[in-house]
Motif scaffolding. Sequence first.
Motif, PDB file in Angstrom:
ATOM      1  N   ASP A  63      -0.128  -7.059  -8.381  1.00  0.00           N
ATOM      2  CA  ASP A  63      -1.051  -7.648  -9.278  1.00  0.00           C
ATOM      3  C   ASP A  63      -0.760  -9.008  -9.360  1.00  0.00           C
ATOM      4  OD1 ASP A  63      -1.375  -4.289 -10.620  1.00  0.00           O
ATOM      5  OD2 ASP A  63       0.530  -4.978 -10.010  1.00  0.00           O
ATOM      6  N   THR A  81       1.250  -1.124   0.355  1.00  0.00           N
ATOM      7  CA  THR A  81       0.376   0.124  -0.015  1.00  0.00           C
ATOM      8  C   THR A  81       1.021   1.088  -0.128  1.00  0.00           C
ATOM      9  OG1 THR A  81      -0.351  -0.109   2.333  1.00  0.00           O
ATOM     10  CG2 THR A  81      -1.930  -1.431   1.166  1.00  0.00           C
ATOM     11  N   ASP A 109       1.353   3.005  -8.647  1.00  0.00           N
ATOM     12  CA  ASP A 109       0.483   2.379  -9.130  1.00  0.00           C
ATOM     13  C   ASP A 109       0.895   2.093 -10.572  1.00  0.00           C
ATOM     14  OD1 ASP A 109       0.471   4.939 -10.959  1.00  0.00           O
ATOM     15  OD2 ASP A 109      -1.909   4.633 -11.772  1.00  0.00           O
ATOM     16  N   LYS A 110       2.365   2.370 -11.199  1.00  0.00           N
ATOM     17  CA  LYS A 110       2.845   1.458 -12.643  1.00  0.00           C
ATOM     18  C   LYS A 110       3.676   0.283 -12.450  1.00  0.00           C
ATOM     19  CE  LYS A 110       2.184   5.772 -15.281  1.00  0.00           C
ATOM     20  NZ  LYS A 110       1.634   6.035 -14.367  1.00  0.00           N
ATOM     21  N   ARG A 150       1.727   1.992  -3.302  1.00  0.00           N
ATOM     22  CA  ARG A 150       1.414   2.462  -4.730  1.00  0.00           C
ATOM     23  C   ARG A 150       0.452   4.393  -4.110  1.00  0.00           C
ATOM     24  NH1 ARG A 150       0.991  -0.931  -8.189  1.00  0.00           N
ATOM     25  NH2 ARG A 150       0.378  -3.301  -7.920  1.00  0.00           N
ATOM     26  N   GLY A 194      -3.146  -4.167  -2.837  1.00  0.00           N
ATOM     27  CA  GLY A 194      -2.385  -3.449  -4.654  1.00  0.00           C
ATOM     28  C   GLY A 194      -1.433  -4.098  -5.447  1.00  0.00           C
TER      29      GLY A 194
END
Length: 120
Positions: free
Chosen positions: A97, A63, A72-73, A66, A95
């Motif tokens: 992926d 987190t 976020d990338k 993020r 968060g």
Amino acid sequence: MQRLMIADSSDIVRTVAKRILSELNFMVSESASSGEALQRCKAELPVVLIVDAGLEGALELITGVRAIPNGDKVRIYYCVIEADLRKMMQGKRAGADDFLLKPFDRKILSSVFANLSIAA
């Protein structure tokens, strides 16, 4: 060359993963704690982050990354020892992926990360 960070409390896991991933043309950094990993990510954000679920503060690390600008990338992989749905969902909510099952080996890391290193 893309930056990749491994956050795992095990020296052996970090060393082996770093050797394999370096051969796949990643510039690999490593961290033994979530606090150290977050500080390094703030200084230089990696393209890929591998976080061990057993690392103290692992979910907070995810987190935290993020929340960093462009965090976020980052492609975050949450490492679990077994396919524990509850733990995997916690990682996803924080968060992550994708997931990696431990123990991993050269074949697993190559199949997951070879395409990412080529995409650089």
